[in-house]
Design a protein around this motif. Sequence first.
Motif, PDB file in Angstrom:
ATOM      1  N   ASP A 120       0.728  -1.322  -0.204  1.00 32.58           N
ATOM      2  CA  ASP A 120      -0.039  -0.071   0.152  1.00 32.58           C
ATOM      3  C   ASP A 120       0.775   1.370  -0.103  1.00 32.58           C
ATOM      4  O   ASP A 120       0.585   2.236  -0.560  1.00 32.58           O
ATOM      5  N   GLY A 121       1.992   1.281   0.733  1.00 32.72           N
ATOM      6  CA  GLY A 121       3.050   2.454   0.527  1.00 32.72           C
ATOM      7  C   GLY A 121       3.446   2.696  -0.760  1.00 32.72           C
ATOM      8  O   GLY A 121       3.388   3.938  -1.375  1.00 32.72           O
ATOM      9  N   ALA A 122       3.921   1.635  -1.697  1.00 33.66           N
ATOM     10  CA  ALA A 122       4.313   1.958  -3.011  1.00 33.66           C
ATOM     11  C   ALA A 122       3.205   2.118  -3.945  1.00 33.66           C
ATOM     12  O   ALA A 122       3.275   2.469  -5.073  1.00 33.66           O
ATOM     13  N   THR A 123       1.655   1.943  -3.469  1.00 32.90           N
ATOM     14  CA  THR A 123       0.665   2.150  -4.257  1.00 32.90           C
ATOM     15  C   THR A 123      -0.055   3.320  -3.923  1.00 32.90           C
ATOM     16  O   THR A 123      -0.308   4.257  -4.900  1.00 32.90           O
ATOM     17  N   TYR A 140      -1.974  -4.707 -12.187  1.00 37.68           N
ATOM     18  CA  TYR A 140      -1.425  -4.215 -11.075  1.00 37.68           C
ATOM     19  C   TYR A 140      -2.325  -4.682  -9.757  1.00 37.68           C
ATOM     20  O   TYR A 140      -3.435  -4.366  -9.603  1.00 37.68           O
ATOM     21  N   LEU A 141      -1.559  -5.352  -8.768  1.00 42.34           N
ATOM     22  CA  LEU A 141      -1.974  -5.635  -7.452  1.00 42.34           C
ATOM     23  C   LEU A 141      -1.423  -5.208  -6.387  1.00 42.34           C
ATOM     24  O   LEU A 141      -0.337  -5.089  -6.329  1.00 42.34           O
ATOM     25  N   CYS A 142      -2.526  -4.605  -5.343  1.00 43.35           N
ATOM     26  CA  CYS A 142      -1.894  -3.969  -4.407  1.00 43.35           C
ATOM     27  C   CYS A 142      -2.399  -4.832  -3.030  1.00 43.35           C
ATOM     28  O   CYS A 142      -3.269  -5.279  -3.116  1.00 43.35           O
ATOM     29  N   TYR A 143      -1.173  -5.524  -2.423  1.00 45.87           N
ATOM     30  CA  TYR A 143      -1.471  -6.247  -1.192  1.00 45.87           C
ATOM     31  C   TYR A 143      -1.387  -5.336  -0.058  1.00 45.87           C
ATOM     32  O   TYR A 143      -0.423  -4.578   0.285  1.00 45.87           O
ATOM     33  N   ASP A 144      -2.613  -4.865   0.511  1.00 47.41           N
ATOM     34  CA  ASP A 144      -2.393  -3.701   1.278  1.00 47.41           C
ATOM     35  C   ASP A 144      -2.833  -4.392   2.883  1.00 47.41           C
ATOM     36  O   ASP A 144      -3.724  -4.938   3.628  1.00 47.41           O
ATOM     37  N   ASN A 145      -1.439  -4.242   3.490  1.00 47.57           N
ATOM     38  CA  ASN A 145      -1.430  -4.565   4.950  1.00 47.57           C
ATOM     39  C   ASN A 145      -1.494  -3.320   5.948  1.00 47.57           C
ATOM     40  O   ASN A 145      -1.060  -3.400   6.963  1.00 47.57           O
ATOM     41  N   GLU A 146      -1.860  -2.465   5.188  1.00 45.20           N
ATOM     42  CA  GLU A 146      -2.339  -0.868   6.012  1.00 45.20           C
ATOM     43  C   GLU A 146      -0.810  -0.506   6.641  1.00 45.20           C
ATOM     44  O   GLU A 146      -1.152   0.134   7.842  1.00 45.20           O
ATOM     45  N   GLY A 147       0.315  -0.460   6.206  1.00 43.15           N
ATOM     46  CA  GLY A 147       1.271  -0.052   6.503  1.00 43.15           C
ATOM     47  C   GLY A 147       2.738  -0.302   5.899  1.00 43.15           C
ATOM     48  O   GLY A 147       2.692  -1.101   5.073  1.00 43.15           O
ATOM     49  N   TYR A 148       3.826   0.439   6.401  1.00 45.55           N
ATOM     50  CA  TYR A 148       5.209   0.149   5.756  1.00 45.55           C
ATOM     51  C   TYR A 148       5.622  -0.664   6.656  1.00 45.55           C
ATOM     52  O   TYR A 148       6.378  -0.366   7.501  1.00 45.55           O
ATOM     53  N   MET A 149       5.345  -2.208   6.484  1.00 52.27           N
ATOM     54  CA  MET A 149       5.785  -3.071   7.540  1.00 52.27           C
ATOM     55  C   MET A 149       7.077  -3.512   7.223  1.00 52.27           C
ATOM     56  O   MET A 149       7.679  -3.870   8.266  1.00 52.27           O
ATOM     57  N   ASN A 150       7.713  -3.485   6.235  1.00 50.30           N
ATOM     58  CA  ASN A 150       9.062  -3.777   5.812  1.00 50.30           C
ATOM     59  C   ASN A 150      10.094  -2.948   6.661  1.00 50.30           C
ATOM     60  O   ASN A 150      11.288  -3.340   6.866  1.00 50.30           O
ATOM     61  N   THR A 151       9.635  -1.730   7.103  1.00 49.34           N
ATOM     62  CA  THR A 151      10.521  -0.717   7.742  1.00 49.34           C
ATOM     63  C   THR A 151      10.079  -0.651   9.156  1.00 49.34           C
ATOM     64  O   THR A 151      10.478   0.386   9.971  1.00 49.34           O
ATOM     65  N   GLY A 152       9.244  -1.523   9.747  1.00 50.63           N
ATOM     66  CA  GLY A 152       8.826  -1.262  11.189  1.00 50.63           C
ATOM     67  C   GLY A 152       7.608  -0.976  11.356  1.00 50.63           C
ATOM     68  O   GLY A 152       7.173  -0.571  12.685  1.00 50.63           O
ATOM     69  N   TYR A 153       6.503  -0.956  10.470  1.00 55.51           N
ATOM     70  CA  TYR A 153       5.225  -0.479  10.377  1.00 55.51           C
ATOM     71  C   TYR A 153       5.073   1.028  10.907  1.00 55.51           C
ATOM     72  O   TYR A 153       4.730   1.184  11.906  1.00 55.51           O
ATOM     73  N   GLN A 154       5.306   1.898   9.903  1.00 50.36           N
ATOM     74  CA  GLN A 154       4.725   3.251   9.879  1.00 50.36           C
ATOM     75  C   GLN A 154       3.442   3.397   9.169  1.00 50.36           C
ATOM     76  O   GLN A 154       3.082   2.575   8.450  1.00 50.36           O
ATOM     77  N   ARG A 155       2.673   4.043   9.566  1.00 48.11           N
ATOM     78  CA  ARG A 155       1.340   4.399   8.692  1.00 48.11           C
ATOM     79  C   ARG A 155       1.349   4.682   7.431  1.00 48.11           C
ATOM     80  O   ARG A 155       2.261   5.698   7.234  1.00 48.11           O
ATOM     81  N   SER A 156       0.478   4.355   6.571  1.00 42.59           N
ATOM     82  CA  SER A 156       0.407   4.555   5.259  1.00 42.59           C
ATOM     83  C   SER A 156      -0.980   5.318   5.001  1.00 42.59           C
ATOM     84  O   SER A 156      -1.723   5.437   6.058  1.00 42.59           O
ATOM     85  N   SER A 157      -1.587   5.934   4.012  1.00 40.61           N
ATOM     86  CA  SER A 157      -2.753   6.390   3.830  1.00 40.61           C
ATOM     87  C   SER A 157      -3.930   5.376   3.756  1.00 40.61           C
ATOM     88  O   SER A 157      -5.047   5.880   3.986  1.00 40.61           O
ATOM     89  N   THR A 158      -3.339   4.294   3.791  1.00 38.85           N
ATOM     90  CA  THR A 158      -4.513   3.300   3.711  1.00 38.85           C
ATOM     91  C   THR A 158      -4.606   2.646   5.072  1.00 38.85           C
ATOM     92  O   THR A 158      -5.660   1.833   5.327  1.00 38.85           O
ATOM     93  N   THR A 159      -3.906   2.728   6.059  1.00 39.46           N
ATOM     94  CA  THR A 159      -4.193   2.389   7.411  1.00 39.46           C
ATOM     95  C   THR A 159      -5.442   3.129   8.007  1.00 39.46           C
ATOM     96  O   THR A 159      -5.694   4.190   7.800  1.00 39.46           O
TER      97      THR A 159
END
Length: 299
Positions: A103-106, A126-145
């Motif tokens: 979701d961050g990259a989307t 184009y598929l977005c896997y939306d886990n509602e955050g920037y999980m790979n870097t420690g879970y920062q919020r994204s706009s889909t959170t």
Amino acid sequence: MSYLDTLKKSPDLVSPGISACQGCGAELILRRVLQVAGPNSIFAIPPGCMAGAGVVGWNYANGQKTPVHITLLDNTAAFLSGLSRIYEKKGRPDVNLVALAGDGATADCGFQSLSAAAERGEKMLYLCYDNEGYMNTGYQRSSTTTRGSKTSTTPAGTVLQGKQQQQKYVPLIMAMHGIEYCATASPSHMKDFIEKVEKGLAASKKGFAYIHVFSPCPTGWSFSSSQSIEIARKAVQSNLFPLWEMSSGKLTLTANPKPLPIAEFVQGIGKFKGLSPQVLEEIQVVVQHRYAILQKLAD
């Protein structure tokens, strides 16, 4: 051929040993999309959980058994636009060109190139896997959170109670681009998911196709890895993540559950621990309003 036959007859194109977390929704999504797309596919996966855990593999070997490019966080759709035109020029429109992005990259960093490729009608899925955050870097919020979520950048305490803003609803934004195919999907509804990926791949031969997939994250959301599918199912049942598709300008709801209250959905998910009744009610109102819009569009 049924979706079960598709999965039975299609090889797993991801190596057995990847470093995704146990119960990772995105790993399941990656494996199933690859099974449907098959070996005649080229994937673009920007930095994120599936680039680090699903693609790199072990000992510098590729974890994915098809050509795959780790793009930049903000240019995935632009990269595949160029690749699509190259393969058209080579007379090979049969190659499946697929983006799998978080979701961050989307919704955030990559939205400019995503929107532009959709507006031009570039031929890709184009598929977005939306886990509602920037999980790979420690879970920062994204706009889909989701509103009220506790993340590393939106802590829950006496001053703030998690994320203050409601989530951006990207699927409907993409549908309004007038693309060939747009859908939402969930790993809890696998038949629906597989059928939508098949439709998306077929539509990508004509123009732009987009699928937004719910991807529960045990590590970031703080729930047991055995609960991933149950939580994904409750997200659909509560209409927090309604399932629908749009093709030829017609929106169709592909699940119409008797909705669970949001208060029941958030139970057992650590990132929602301690939400006030007021915040729960705010989320509930947004969910109902959004679903009402979808119902009107479907009618």
